[in-house]
Scaffold this motif. Structure first.
Motif, PDB file in Angstrom:
ATOM      1  N   ASP A 156      13.019  10.209  -1.310  1.00 20.55           N
ATOM      2  CA  ASP A 156      13.371  11.495  -1.913  1.00 20.55           C
ATOM      3  C   ASP A 156      12.387  11.882  -3.011  1.00 20.55           C
ATOM      4  O   ASP A 156      12.092  13.072  -3.201  1.00 20.55           O
ATOM      5  N   ILE A 157      11.881  10.903  -3.749  1.00 21.65           N
ATOM      6  CA  ILE A 157      10.933  11.205  -4.825  1.00 21.65           C
ATOM      7  C   ILE A 157       9.566  11.585  -4.259  1.00 21.65           C
ATOM      8  O   ILE A 157       8.920  12.524  -4.738  1.00 21.65           O
ATOM      9  N   LEU A 158       9.125  10.891  -3.218  1.00 20.47           N
ATOM     10  CA  LEU A 158       7.808  11.185  -2.651  1.00 20.47           C
ATOM     11  C   LEU A 158       7.782  12.534  -1.941  1.00 20.47           C
ATOM     12  O   LEU A 158       6.802  13.274  -2.038  1.00 20.47           O
ATOM     13  N   GLY A 159       8.847  12.864  -1.228  1.00 23.89           N
ATOM     14  CA  GLY A 159       8.878  14.138  -0.516  1.00 23.89           C
ATOM     15  C   GLY A 159       8.021  14.107   0.735  1.00 23.89           C
ATOM     16  O   GLY A 159       7.833  13.059   1.376  1.00 23.89           O
ATOM     17  N   GLU A 160       7.475  15.245   1.088  1.00 28.65           N
ATOM     18  CA  GLU A 160       6.659  15.352   2.295  1.00 28.65           C
ATOM     19  C   GLU A 160       5.343  14.596   2.109  1.00 28.65           C
ATOM     20  O   GLU A 160       4.796  14.536   1.006  1.00 28.65           O
ATOM     21  N   LYS A 230       8.356  -1.225  -7.052  1.00 28.38           N
ATOM     22  CA  LYS A 230       8.947  -1.157  -8.393  1.00 28.38           C
ATOM     23  C   LYS A 230       8.752   0.207  -9.055  1.00 28.38           C
ATOM     24  O   LYS A 230       9.587   0.631  -9.851  1.00 28.38           O
ATOM     25  N   SER A 231       7.668   0.900  -8.758  1.00 32.57           N
ATOM     26  CA  SER A 231       7.424   2.199  -9.398  1.00 32.57           C
ATOM     27  C   SER A 231       7.887   3.371  -8.550  1.00 32.57           C
ATOM     28  O   SER A 231       7.877   4.507  -9.029  1.00 32.57           O
ATOM     29  N   PHE A 232       8.246   3.141  -7.279  1.00 35.10           N
ATOM     30  CA  PHE A 232       8.671   4.188  -6.339  1.00 35.10           C
ATOM     31  C   PHE A 232       7.557   5.203  -6.091  1.00 35.10           C
ATOM     32  O   PHE A 232       7.820   6.357  -5.759  1.00 35.10           O
ATOM     33  N   GLY A 233       6.301   4.775  -6.275  1.00 33.26           N
ATOM     34  CA  GLY A 233       5.164   5.646  -6.008  1.00 33.26           C
ATOM     35  C   GLY A 233       4.515   5.314  -4.678  1.00 33.26           C
ATOM     36  O   GLY A 233       5.051   4.563  -3.854  1.00 33.26           O
ATOM     37  N   ARG A 247       2.569   9.652  -7.903  1.00 35.75           N
ATOM     38  CA  ARG A 247       3.950   9.628  -8.391  1.00 35.75           C
ATOM     39  C   ARG A 247       4.951  10.263  -7.437  1.00 35.75           C
ATOM     40  O   ARG A 247       6.129   9.923  -7.455  1.00 35.75           O
ATOM     41  N   GLY A 248       4.539  11.235  -6.607  1.00 33.73           N
ATOM     42  CA  GLY A 248       5.460  11.891  -5.678  1.00 33.73           C
ATOM     43  C   GLY A 248       5.621  13.373  -5.987  1.00 33.73           C
ATOM     44  O   GLY A 248       5.394  13.833  -7.108  1.00 33.73           O
ATOM     45  N   ARG A 249       6.040  14.117  -4.982  1.00 35.84           N
ATOM     46  CA  ARG A 249       6.200  15.570  -5.142  1.00 35.84           C
ATOM     47  C   ARG A 249       7.396  15.915  -6.025  1.00 35.84           C
ATOM     48  O   ARG A 249       7.351  16.879  -6.790  1.00 35.84           O
ATOM     49  N   HIS A 250       8.479  15.153  -5.912  1.00 35.36           N
ATOM     50  CA  HIS A 250       9.721  15.477  -6.620  1.00 35.36           C
ATOM     51  C   HIS A 250       9.943  14.545  -7.810  1.00 35.36           C
ATOM     52  O   HIS A 250      11.080  14.195  -8.133  1.00 35.36           O
TER      53      HIS A 250
END
Length: 387
Positions: A156-160, A230-233, A247-250
């Motif tokens: 969800d954090i990374l997005g497309e 760990k960083s969700f990146g 870091r991600g789109r969202h």
């Protein structure tokens, strides 16, 4: 004549002694029949005139006390919703390997009472290790029973997914000639406080550059997987020891996860010995002969201090195609560094550790593998003869 002079001298000496010994102050007030008031009496005079009123005590300011982690008055306990155990180093520690002892009491490196997780000596787990049973659908956290707050997933954090053009733009912005933002990953590996540095950099830029050097670079795949987990990146670029983490789109900096600061480095626990008296499958004499051969063998390579060792595993595997024993020169490195390198080679190649003497890492191909290769060669030769 002389007697008269001596008597005069004795008289003056006694008079001087009597004047020095007198404790009462000399005063001519009695001659004039004058009685001074108590405030002006010679016996009460000490340099300051007293008014007869009680003196007021001055309220002294409290002495300055520097801030301390032990002062927890009025501060709340830090709660983090991150769904993994807190460890000092996520790349240089293996949760599957249990130590045989601890070098210090179980003092939490986050400070006493600052985090709502229990420190076990190795990590601060999400679930309280003292709880054995949980009733209901919720799970037990270190703070108490109840359901865990739903955490936003990495997808969800990374997005497309990023396009190639977007990746190229982000990589160009993160290069050395464009920005000075860089996080250095050294001999301790990917530590817990590096998470805070990553999120602090993500507050100002979408991608951050990470430079990896030292012992952790032996296993670069582990570094990359731990960084993303760990960083969700997402790692969008990797060249040698340089990594660029997106870091991600969202990703919203104001909604970043709560990460408590680790105040000091805990001491490493006690693990079993890496070098045994005899290697598995060999006798004492065979082990001594193997160590003598290993120290006399030509060096495969010489490792520099705080260098990049990403190709070391492939070099050892290629060397085992022709030789059954390999020596790596580690002169100038810390003792703990080349011991960690030997441990990583044992698990990644895999191979058997022979010795660490004279700042050398000597590894052996292993008896089982050597015998299995000989059997394969014999089977291949026999099959060729039958044909």
């Amino acid at each position: 004549m002389f007697r008269h002079v001596k008597t005069l001298n004795l008289f003056f000496q006694r008079r001087r002694i009597s004047t020095f010994d007198s404790t009462e102050p000399r005063s001519n007030l009695k001659r004039y029949n004058f009685v001074p008031p108590p405030t002006l009496a010679p016996s009460n005079f000490d340099g300051q005139v007293s008014t007869g009123r009680p003196e007021k005590r001055k309220h002294l300011k409290p002495r300055y006390r520097p801030p301390s982690s032990f002062d927890r008055d009025g501060e709340k306990v830090i709660h983090s919703d991150l769904p993994f155990d807190f460890r000092f180093s996520y790349t240089e520690s293996n949760p599957g390997v249990k130590p045989i002892g601890l070098r210090e009491p179980k003092y939490s490196p986050f400070g006493p009472g600052r985090v709502d997780r229990v420190w076990t000596g190795l990590s601060a787990p999400v679930v309280d290790p003292t709880v054995r049973r949980v009733d209901g659908e919720g799970t037990m956290t270190a703070k108490g029973t109840g359901r865990v707050k739903k955490f936003k997933s990495r997808e969800d954090i990374l997005g497309e997914p990023l396009t190639e053009a977007e990746k190229k733009i982000l990589v160009d912005k993160a290069q050395r000639n464009r920005t000075k933002r860089q996080i250095n990953l050294g001999r301790d590996g990917f530590t817990h406080n590096m998470l805070i540095d990553i999120h602090d950099n993500w507050k100002h830029t979408e991608a951050v550059r990470i430079k990896c050097l030292g012992v952790p670079t032996v296993d670069m795949e582990n570094i990359c997987s731990q960084l993303e987990e760990k960083s969700f990146g997402q790692i969008i670029y990797r060249q040698g020891s340089q990594i660029i983490l997106y870091r991600g789109r969202h990703y919203y900096p104001k909604k970043r996860p709560v990460i408590p600061l680790m105040l000091w480095k805990p001491r490493e626990p006690i693990y079993p010995k890496l070098i045994k008296t005899t290697i598995d499958g060999l006798t004492v004499d065979e082990t001594k002969e193997l160590r003598r051969r290993g120290l006399a063998a030509p060096s495969l390579t010489k490792l520099g201090k705080n260098g990049y060792y990403g190709n070391l595993v492939a070099m050892v595997r290629d060397a085992f195609l022709t030789d059954d024993i390999v020596r790596i020169d580690c002169k100038g490195l810390e003792k703990s560094d080349y011991r960690k390198i030997g441990y990583k080679l044992r698990n990644l190649v895999p191979c058997d550790l022979v010795t660490f003497e004279k700042e050398q890492v000597v590894v052996w191909k292993g008896k089982r593998k050597h015998d299995s290769n000989d059997e394969l060669d014999e089977n291949n030769n026999s099959s060729v003869e039958v044909e």
